[in-house]
Design an enzyme around this catalytic site. Structure first.
Site, PDB file in Angstrom:
ATOM      1  N   GLN A 281      12.116   0.727  26.393  1.00 35.73           N
ATOM      2  CA  GLN A 281      11.951   1.292  25.134  1.00 35.73           C
ATOM      3  C   GLN A 281      10.746   2.183  24.764  1.00 35.73           C
ATOM      4  O   GLN A 281       9.776   1.548  24.765  1.00 35.73           O
ATOM      5  CB  GLN A 281      12.324   0.088  23.924  1.00 35.73           C
ATOM      6  CG  GLN A 281      13.613  -0.809  24.099  1.00 35.73           C
ATOM      7  CD  GLN A 281      15.063   0.100  23.922  1.00 35.73           C
ATOM      8  OE1 GLN A 281      15.150   0.598  22.821  1.00 35.73           O
ATOM      9  NE2 GLN A 281      15.782   0.540  25.066  1.00 35.73           N
TER      10      GLN A 281
ATOM     11  N   ALA B 168      17.407  -2.505  14.054  1.00 38.56           N
ATOM     12  CA  ALA B 168      17.669  -2.273  15.600  1.00 38.56           C
ATOM     13  C   ALA B 168      16.810  -0.931  15.557  1.00 38.56           C
ATOM     14  O   ALA B 168      16.251  -0.064  14.904  1.00 38.56           O
ATOM     15  CB  ALA B 168      18.707  -2.275  15.879  1.00 38.56           C
ATOM     16  N   HIS B 169      16.649  -0.432  17.035  1.00 39.78           N
ATOM     17  CA  HIS B 169      16.109   0.798  17.543  1.00 39.78           C
ATOM     18  C   HIS B 169      16.691   1.998  16.917  1.00 39.78           C
ATOM     19  O   HIS B 169      17.832   1.849  16.987  1.00 39.78           O
ATOM     20  CB  HIS B 169      15.835   0.622  19.148  1.00 39.78           C
ATOM     21  CG  HIS B 169      17.199   0.545  19.949  1.00 39.78           C
ATOM     22  ND1 HIS B 169      17.142   0.560  21.210  1.00 39.78           N
ATOM     23  CD2 HIS B 169      18.542   0.190  19.652  1.00 39.78           C
ATOM     24  CE1 HIS B 169      18.487   0.377  21.796  1.00 39.78           C
ATOM     25  NE2 HIS B 169      19.017   0.124  20.685  1.00 39.78           N
ATOM     26  N   ASN B 170      15.666   2.808  16.750  1.00 45.74           N
ATOM     27  CA  ASN B 170      16.099   4.012  16.211  1.00 45.74           C
ATOM     28  C   ASN B 170      16.841   4.346  14.775  1.00 45.74           C
ATOM     29  O   ASN B 170      17.572   5.137  14.383  1.00 45.74           O
ATOM     30  CB  ASN B 170      17.020   4.772  17.346  1.00 45.74           C
ATOM     31  CG  ASN B 170      16.203   4.956  18.530  1.00 45.74           C
ATOM     32  OD1 ASN B 170      16.296   4.406  19.509  1.00 45.74           O
ATOM     33  ND2 ASN B 170      15.013   5.894  18.532  1.00 45.74           N
TER      34      ASN B 170
END
Lengths: 359, 359, 359
Positions: free
Chosen positions: A217, A258-260
């Site tokens: 990441q 969560a990511h993004n």
């Protein structure tokens, strides 16, 4: 002594060191003074536990009955409640009593809480090249890695970890035990509560014959101004781009971002909500407690999701959405849930009946 | 070597430093000894992995078949199982074998765990005016702010943060990495696990044209005696009054307790449950894992809520309540869920059919 | 400046210190080079924000339209996309572009992240008898209790707590603020994110007339190799046996794993999922976000549970299972949910109608 009785101490942040006149409150915060401005106030409390030294507020006409029973010396009310409240020694009349109350709590906190001293606690481990603005506080046992930038008046609580190169805006406060990983930028006047983790890896793996292969990441996290983040909430770093939390966003405890994910300005999410990867949420939304939003979808501005509901696809229109199995006594639930598993068949039977009857 | 095989080591807290006689166990903990009191015991294990040095227990007649297969030297059983268990070398017969087992684990832990030394670790940062009772332990890197009061025998784990003026009762233990913010009072004999955050701000904001305006959270948290709180659970401070956790309450991991919630004595909540603001839960309730309870409602004493259910309104009667969409194979779910969205229409069609047929 | 614009900095882990040739990437990671191997790459980004120095990837033919719009210098594509991508200066053609991307991120991270220095930070509190392998890093303010064993190249982040006798395998990394309680064993090459708590007590109490009686949790936790555990996730210690996390398991953030759970190899669970006590989950499963699995059941290998679904009984066959109330506009939900409470009655009415009509 019952638990409830024991829980009402005569200290805490609800009692001012010195009494003030109602007139002083109005001078500081506005509103129309009705009655005796010389009345002295030292406590702030709900209407039903107010005494003759207490200021209280009436949030809504629904609770109007409490006005007849309260001992409060001063009540903050909307104009429509002016008559109903007229037996109290003093009133503060204001168009939005709840907003006035919010400002009063801020005024109160500024007087009841000891000012945190600035400076770096000798037990903190702060890298030599950290940029420390004026008035910065770094608490005991905190760890600040190389290249971090701490804006003017920033407060880093005890036992926090500030990763390499992290940027923290002016007057942002971190409670004890917050972790900001490298690649995190936080704006001004934010408040992060204990146990918050910002910038842990997003959950990304490619399947392979040999098992899951980690997708490193490489992105970061960008948090705007005036954001509040509740205890033990997690905001993951992006895979390539940043995860983005817009200015004025309010996140409660134990939330998973969560990511993004991108969250628009002033959206508020209640405790235990979760948003999966790459989803975009608009501005001015409210997401109920324990609601879940799947990944890779878009939520329009002004969407309100009820508690414990799952959003499975994009919502393009503002509105109020719900998806909750209604609570029942367990025996009823057993019967209804069993039928639910055959609901599609029930519909088919209905169609058959309709065909037979129509002709 | 499979994971499961590797996971059964011959050390850990299940093996006593020295064997004991079954007669010694009975002398310490009661129960009726049947068979050979000289049998030596050194391990405690489930029936199915017990060996000839092991004490095990039969929780319920449901598992009676295991009695024929176990190698256990001694089994704790209810009177009704006395005959079925008679082939084991020794039995302890007791009305409630599960409760006996619980007490045995406490006896065991006292012998297997090294006594924690008292004293203050030199790396801890403890304010000068903290009241430290006799036998108090403060672990490495812990931070204790001014005015805190630590009762006799209290254990503050490594890396804990104890806020200003926090009061901790006698023999209460905090695992490493617990945060208690100012305004928190904890009773005696409590156990708080790692990552617990008590006294973070409740989630309170007034809407305004310029965005959310923070309502400073001026109340505290009151926790009774004999309370256990699981890892990473959050209990927010009250807005004006205290948040109250009654004596004997047991909270599992990752639970969210919002501001001004009151939980009655001996209520137990399983992991990931959440209670929104100002809700009152009675005593002797059980709340299933990941169940959610909305704010500003009341739950009667003796209510049992199933896992993953949402309580949306007050429950005035004791009982067992459930609200869960039953699990199905995905293809079935797609059909049934699609029909569910038209359920009200289906009911209307039913009414129409009934009208047509009745005459 | 909008939040989104501000969130795309020209630094972070997505920019290499020095440009590389596409031919160098292929030499390191394989794949078929199509086009100009001399093209220089310095950034990694999604197709839609790629520039002429960027390598990007096409995960699926679904996003093929982005190929016509991207500025990327090099795109990683599957063989079927070779023609569609042929206008880019360079291509890397590989059977599984997503897996290739995963490996590329690992290559990238090794070049963009400063190597963590080994050694023990002077502020760490490390017991004298801890076994410290070569290349071990112990971060600032970390606490390592007696008898712990740290394998070669293990990284213990700042502010971590490693309990007595804990064993950590080679090259396992702990982010800051992780707690591993005594009785925990972690394999090699694992990654534990901040706020993880392993080995807190399982939630076990026997009811008695005097309230809940604690069952001391005497077991431990066994974690295999190549396991990743997300931020603020909790894995409780077993009551008597160990809780077991198989090799290659991936757990996202804020997950609850109760005592004596066993999770098979390579199973992945998304954020906020929870597994209650003593449940066994097979290998190669995927558990969706916020899904819950009750205690004392078994899940077969290869089961896939949708987000927010509750598994209430054992699943003996692989497959995809769902149990979610579908989201609706609130007004529709009110009508359908009210009907759902009478669903069993509706089915009875259907039966009655069918009886009347059949003859």
């Amino acid at each position: 002594m019952s638990a409830t009785a024991a829980a009402q101490p005569q200290h805490r942040g609800t009692v001012l060191p010195q009494p003030v006149r109602v007139a002083d409150l109005v001078a500081a915060l506005g509103g129309e003074l009705v009655g005796d401005g010389e009345v002295r106030i030292q406590r702030i409390a709900p209407l039903d536990s107010a005494d003759e030294q207490t200021v209280a507020f009436l949030a809504s006409a629904r609770y109007q009955v409490q006005l007849g029973q309260t001992q409060a010396a001063c009540v903050i009310v909307a104009p429509a409640m002016r008559e109903a409240a007229s037996q109290r020694p003093a009133l503060i009349v204001t168009p939005d009593s709840y907003l006035y109350f919010a400002r009063l709590t801020q005024w109160w906190a500024a007087r009841c809480r000891p000012a945190a001293p600035s400076g770096i606690h000798p037990s903190a481990a702060v890298a030599a090249d950290v940029q420390v603005g004026p008035g910065v506080l770094i608490g005991a046992q905190a760890v600040v890695e190389p290249g971090a930038v701490l804006g003017e008046g920033a407060h880093i609580g005890a036992l926090c970890h500030i990763g390499a190169g992290v940027e923290i805006g002016a007057h942002t406060r971190l409670a004890p035990n917050v972790v900001l990983m490298h690649g995190t930028r936080v704006g001004a006047r934010c408040l992060l509560h204990s146990g918050v983790v910002v910038g842990a890896d997003g959950f990304g793996f490619a399947p392979s014959a040999a098992g899951w292969v980690k997708i490193e990441q490489l992105g970061g996290v960008w948090i705007g101004d005036d954001v509040e983040i509740g205890a033990n909430t997690c905001i993951d770093r992006g895979a390539l781009d940043d995860t983005v939390i817009g200015s004025g966003v309010k996140l409660d405890n134990l939330i998973q971002i969560a990511h993004n994910v991108q969250i628009g300005e002033r959206t508020a999410m209640a405790g235990c909500a979760a948003v999966a990867g790459s989803t975009r949420i608009g501005s001015g939304c409210t997401i109920g407690g324990a609601a879940n939003i799947v990944g890779h979808i878009s939520i329009a501005d002004g969407v309100h999701v009820s508690a414990a509901s799952l959003v499975m696809s994009s919502l393009t229109k503002p509105g109020h959405y719900t998806g909750v199995y209604p609570l029942e006594e367990h025996a009823d639930w057993e019967k209804n849930a069993a039928t639910l598993r055959r609901l599609h068949g029930l519909r088919e039977r209905m169609r058959n009946l309709e065909k037979k009857i129509r002709p």
